[in-house]
Design a protein around this motif. Structure first.
Motif, PDB file in Angstrom:
ATOM      1  N   ALA A  51       0.829  -1.205   0.000  1.00 19.20           N
ATOM      2  CA  ALA A  51       0.000   0.000   0.000  1.00 19.20           C
ATOM      3  C   ALA A  51       0.859   1.248   0.000  1.00 19.20           C
ATOM      4  N   LEU A  52       0.374   2.260  -0.731  1.00 23.27           N
ATOM      5  CA  LEU A  52       1.063   3.547  -0.799  1.00 23.27           C
ATOM      6  C   LEU A  52       0.402   4.534   0.158  1.00 23.27           C
ATOM      7  N   PHE A  53       1.194   5.075   1.086  1.00 21.03           N
ATOM      8  CA  PHE A  53       0.703   6.035   2.058  1.00 21.03           C
ATOM      9  C   PHE A  53       1.458   7.349   1.896  1.00 21.03           C
ATOM     10  N   GLY A  54       0.783   8.423   2.231  1.00 20.41           N
ATOM     11  CA  GLY A  54       1.451   9.712   2.180  1.00 20.41           C
ATOM     12  C   GLY A  54       0.493  10.842   2.452  1.00 20.41           C
ATOM     13  N   ALA A  55       1.052  12.050   2.566  1.00 19.16           N
ATOM     14  CA  ALA A  55       0.232  13.229   2.815  1.00 19.16           C
ATOM     15  C   ALA A  55      -0.301  13.788   1.500  1.00 19.16           C
ATOM     16  N   ARG A 118       1.229 -12.668  -7.033  1.00 15.80           N
ATOM     17  CA  ARG A 118       1.235 -12.676  -5.561  1.00 15.80           C
ATOM     18  C   ARG A 118       1.123 -11.273  -4.988  1.00 15.80           C
ATOM     19  N   ILE A 119       1.035 -10.249  -5.811  1.00 18.22           N
ATOM     20  CA  ILE A 119       1.102  -8.872  -5.332  1.00 18.22           C
ATOM     21  C   ILE A 119      -0.215  -8.144  -5.563  1.00 18.22           C
ATOM     22  N   VAL A 120      -0.685  -7.450  -4.533  1.00 16.27           N
ATOM     23  CA  VAL A 120      -1.840  -6.555  -4.627  1.00 16.27           C
ATOM     24  C   VAL A 120      -1.355  -5.165  -4.263  1.00 16.27           C
ATOM     25  N   LEU A 121      -1.586  -4.202  -5.137  1.00 17.65           N
ATOM     26  CA  LEU A 121      -1.139  -2.824  -4.924  1.00 17.65           C
ATOM     27  C   LEU A 121      -2.336  -1.969  -4.531  1.00 17.65           C
ATOM     28  N   LEU A 122      -2.178  -1.174  -3.462  1.00 17.28           N
ATOM     29  CA  LEU A 122      -3.275  -0.334  -2.972  1.00 17.28           C
ATOM     30  C   LEU A 122      -2.895   1.147  -3.037  1.00 17.28           C
ATOM     31  N   ASP A 123      -3.834   1.965  -3.513  1.00 22.24           N
ATOM     32  CA  ASP A 123      -3.709   3.425  -3.404  1.00 22.24           C
ATOM     33  C   ASP A 123      -4.598   3.867  -2.248  1.00 22.24           C
ATOM     34  N   MET A 124      -4.011   4.619  -1.296  1.00 16.22           N
ATOM     35  CA  MET A 124      -4.709   4.927  -0.057  1.00 16.22           C
ATOM     36  C   MET A 124      -5.144   6.382   0.011  1.00 16.22           C
ATOM     37  N   PRO A 125      -6.173   6.686   0.806  1.00 13.51           N
ATOM     38  CA  PRO A 125      -6.513   8.088   1.083  1.00 13.51           C
ATOM     39  C   PRO A 125      -5.356   8.773   1.805  1.00 13.51           C
ATOM     40  N   ASP A 126      -5.343  10.112   1.744  1.00 17.14           N
ATOM     41  CA  ASP A 126      -4.276  10.872   2.396  1.00 17.14           C
ATOM     42  C   ASP A 126      -4.326  10.685   3.912  1.00 17.14           C
ATOM     43  N   ILE A 127      -3.160  10.557   4.517  1.00 17.83           N
ATOM     44  CA  ILE A 127      -3.120  10.401   5.978  1.00 17.83           C
ATOM     45  C   ILE A 127      -3.471  11.698   6.691  1.00 17.83           C
ATOM     46  N   GLU A 136      -9.200   7.892   8.889  1.00 15.10           N
ATOM     47  CA  GLU A 136      -9.414   6.648   9.635  1.00 15.10           C
ATOM     48  C   GLU A 136      -9.156   5.431   8.756  1.00 15.10           C
ATOM     49  N   ILE A 137      -9.570   5.501   7.481  1.00 15.78           N
ATOM     50  CA  ILE A 137      -9.304   4.393   6.554  1.00 15.78           C
ATOM     51  C   ILE A 137      -7.804   4.193   6.406  1.00 15.78           C
ATOM     52  N   ALA A 138      -7.070   5.300   6.208  1.00 18.64           N
ATOM     53  CA  ALA A 138      -5.620   5.205   6.049  1.00 18.64           C
ATOM     54  C   ALA A 138      -4.969   4.634   7.310  1.00 18.64           C
ATOM     55  N   ARG A 139      -5.421   5.100   8.481  1.00 22.07           N
ATOM     56  CA  ARG A 139      -4.835   4.616   9.729  1.00 22.07           C
ATOM     57  C   ARG A 139      -5.142   3.130   9.944  1.00 22.07           C
ATOM     58  N   ARG A 140      -6.369   2.738   9.627  1.00 26.56           N
ATOM     59  CA  ARG A 140      -6.740   1.331   9.822  1.00 26.56           C
ATOM     60  C   ARG A 140      -5.908   0.414   8.938  1.00 26.56           C
ATOM     61  N   LEU A 141      -5.799   0.755   7.667  1.00 28.30           N
ATOM     62  CA  LEU A 141      -5.078  -0.117   6.742  1.00 28.30           C
ATOM     63  C   LEU A 141      -3.570  -0.052   6.970  1.00 28.30           C
ATOM     64  N   ALA A 142      -3.073   1.068   7.479  1.00 22.49           N
ATOM     65  CA  ALA A 142      -1.649   1.133   7.809  1.00 22.49           C
ATOM     66  C   ALA A 142      -1.292   0.126   8.901  1.00 22.49           C
ATOM     67  N   GLY A 143      -2.294  -0.261   9.672  1.00 23.40           N
ATOM     68  CA  GLY A 143      -2.054  -1.219  10.751  1.00 23.40           C
ATOM     69  C   GLY A 143      -2.159  -2.667  10.334  1.00 23.40           C
ATOM     70  N   VAL A 144      -2.555  -2.941   9.063  1.00 25.73           N
ATOM     71  CA  VAL A 144      -2.765  -4.346   8.686  1.00 25.73           C
ATOM     72  C   VAL A 144      -2.152  -4.757   7.348  1.00 25.73           C
ATOM     73  N   ASP A 146       0.578  -5.569   4.364  1.00 29.64           N
ATOM     74  CA  ASP A 146       1.835  -6.299   4.520  1.00 29.64           C
ATOM     75  C   ASP A 146       3.062  -5.408   4.310  1.00 29.64           C
ATOM     76  N   VAL A 147       3.062  -4.619   3.251  1.00 32.39           N
ATOM     77  CA  VAL A 147       4.197  -3.748   2.934  1.00 32.39           C
ATOM     78  C   VAL A 147       3.697  -2.316   2.832  1.00 32.39           C
ATOM     79  N   LEU A 148       4.398  -1.408   3.488  1.00 33.77           N
ATOM     80  CA  LEU A 148       4.001   0.000   3.483  1.00 33.77           C
ATOM     81  C   LEU A 148       5.027   0.808   2.685  1.00 33.77           C
ATOM     82  N   ILE A 149       4.550   1.503   1.662  1.00 31.76           N
ATOM     83  CA  ILE A 149       5.404   2.416   0.901  1.00 31.76           C
ATOM     84  C   ILE A 149       5.012   3.825   1.306  1.00 31.76           C
TER      85      ILE A 149
END
Length: 532
Positions: A51-55, A118-127, A136-144, A146-149
């Motif tokens: 998953a991709l996380f960021g501001a 074997r790879i699933v790529l996620l685009d996440m809402p802004d933190i 809250e969605i970003a925080r929840r998924l950041a906790g579960v 597998d790999v955080l970018i």
């Protein structure tokens, strides 16, 4: 090395032991992680969720499209752009995406050169989204996931939200964390080097052992390198395992930080002091002295001078005054030496001091539990001790054999004295009546009648004095025996009903410390091997 499944077992046990002893938020996090581990394993660990996380403005969605090789995510300048997570994969991954509650799913072939299935790529809402639900969605998924970018941009790479709220709390997650400095094309080469170096410094200060990768979604710079990193992580099929293991280690570290040092425990000498205090408060010393007094009281009946036996009737057996004489075969339920409030308070004070020493260094919650358990049971222990004393064999029915012999001797010499007295009386009567006196036998130079009388009295006196000396010696022996026997019977009661409760608290504290130590080591050996 502790495996993840072993760590899960340890975590479950730690949650049981820590209830009410550690902060509620930590306990809730531990329980949530336990459920997450079980659910993630059920969804299959062979699929790697990246998953991709960021501001806002970091270019997550643009980077997501560049990785996917297609304009799947919406890109815009307004905020928020991404309001729900989007998934893209080369093969369907329904089980894991259902578990993550990601509904927007795209299929795209040829995303990765290898292991794409074997790879699933996620685009996440802004933190830092203006929408609370998005954050809250970003925080929840950041906790579960597998790999955080973590996608940083050259202008806001030191943003406090990213570092203080997320990265600094993930020092255990270096194996499953990638950091990219996106939009690298917006700064010139000379500035690029200094920005990369500063961003790398901050990441190290966050506690993460991760390299900062420069990327540009617009020019494609760094995209192949980032894909290669993702593929290398997915190739091991261990990313999900590593993420969960890192979460368990983090909980173990936080848990250990709340536990302090295990208590030293109740020393043997202090255990003996508690038993002695309970015995004293329950009246063991008083009962032992009464048993000795009863021995003397009963013994004097047998070894004392028979003519003075009537004096015994005006005295009372000391055991009777304490309600410790069985009547008609009945055993008294309670005694007359029950602990007074003052004595009970003394025991509580001693127990309080001993528990304080035994639990020194432990957190307040553990010390409080040990104190409450010990003090609460003081009254119960004293009641048990009273019943033990009431049922105890204090030797009342036992009669030493020498008592009967002494009684026989006393009567023999009393009869001899009486015979001498009667003989003297007969001689006196003969003399008073002017009757001729019969010949009186001599014992040396002394006539036999007074010898019999005075000798019988003298021997009776000697027997009485010797008997009392022997009674005193026997009474001391009885006192020691009764005190020792009662203390011996009270010891297991004190251990079981008071000290065992303290021991249990201390044992649970030590066990929880050991569990936390094992949790901190979950998966660490394998993680080191994979890094090498």
């Amino acid at each position: 090395m502790t495996t993840l499944n072993e760590g899960l077992h340890d975590l479950s046990r730690a949650i049981e032991l820590a209830a009410g002893k550690v902060p509620e938020d930590l306990l809730a996090r531990a329980a949530a992680l336990r459920d997450t581990v079980v659910e993630r394993q059920a969804a299959g660990l062979e699929t790697t969720v990246v998953a991709l996380f960021g501001a806002t403005g970091s270019g997550k969605s643009s980077l997501f499209n560049a990785l996917a090789g297609a304009p799947l995510a919406r890109v815009a300048a307004r905020r928020p752009t991404t309001s729900a997570p989007m998934a893209v994969s080369e093969q369907p991954a329904s089980e894991v995406l259902d578990w993550l509650d990601v509904k927007d799913r795209q299929l795209q072939s040829g995303i990765f050169s290898d292991h794409g299935d074997r790879i699933v790529l996620l685009d996440m809402p802004d933190i830092d989204s203006t929408e609370v639900a998005n954050r809250e969605i970003a925080r929840r998924l950041a906790g579960v996931v597998d790999v955080l970018i973590w996608v940083l941009d050259p202008q806001k790479y030191a943003d406090a939200v990213v570092h203080e709220d997320y990265l600094r709390a993930m020092s255990e997650h270096s194996d499953v964390t990638l950091v990219v400095l996106n939009q690298i094309d917006t700064i010139d080469d000379e500035e690029r080097r200094s920005v990369l170096a500063d961003a790398q410094r901050i990441i190290r200060e966050d506690g993460l052992n991760a390299d900062v990768l420069p990327t540009s979604a617009r020019t494609g710079d760094g995209i192949p390198a980032l894909k290669s990193r993702i593929v290398s992580v997915a190739a091991t099929q261990q990313a999900a395992y590593d993420r969960l293991a890192a979460d368990v280690r983090a909980i173990g570290r936080d848990l250990k930080g709340t536990l302090g040092e295990p208590g030293a425990g109740v020393a043997p000498k202090d255990r003996a002091r508690v038993t002695s205090a309970v015995a004293s408060a329950a009246g063991v010393d008083q009962v032992a002295k009464a048993a000795a007094g009863s021995y003397r009281y009963r013994g004097k009946k047998w070894v004392g001078w028979p003519p003075l036996a009537w004096l015994r009737a005006v005295r009372v057996d000391p055991l009777k005054g304490l309600h410790l004489l069985p009547e008609k075969g009945e055993v008294p339920a309670l005694t007359g030496v029950r602990a007074t409030p003052a004595k009970e308070s003394q025991v509580r004070g001693l127990v309080r001091d001993i528990v304080a020493a035994a639990t020194e260094g432990m957190p307040p919650a553990w010390r409080r539990d040990a104190q409450e358990i010990a003090e609460y049971r003081v009254g119960n222990v004293l009641d048990h001790a009273d019943r033990i004393i009431a049922r105890a064999d204090l030797g009342y029915s036992k009669k030493p054999g020498w008592w009967s012999l002494w009684r026989l001797l006393q009567w023999i010499f009393l009869l001899i004295a009486a015979a001498g007295l009667v003989w003297i009386g007969v001689l006196w009567a003969f003399e008073s009546l002017a009757m001729p006196l019969p010949d009186t036998p001599q014992f040396g130079d002394f006539p036999v009648p007074p010898v019999l009388f005075l000798g019988g009295l003298l021997v009776g006196l000697i027997l009485t004095l010797l008997g009392r000396a022997f009674l005193n010696s026997g009474a001391k022996s009885v006192e020691r025996r009764v005190r020792k026997a009662l203390t011996k019977e009270i010891t297991p009661v004190t251990e079981e009903h008071m000290l065992a409760g303290i021991d249990q608290v201390l044992a649970e504290s030590r066990e929880l410390n050991e569990l936390a130590t094992r949790l901190v080591g979950v998966g660490q050996k394998s993680a080191k091997k994979r890094r090498s």
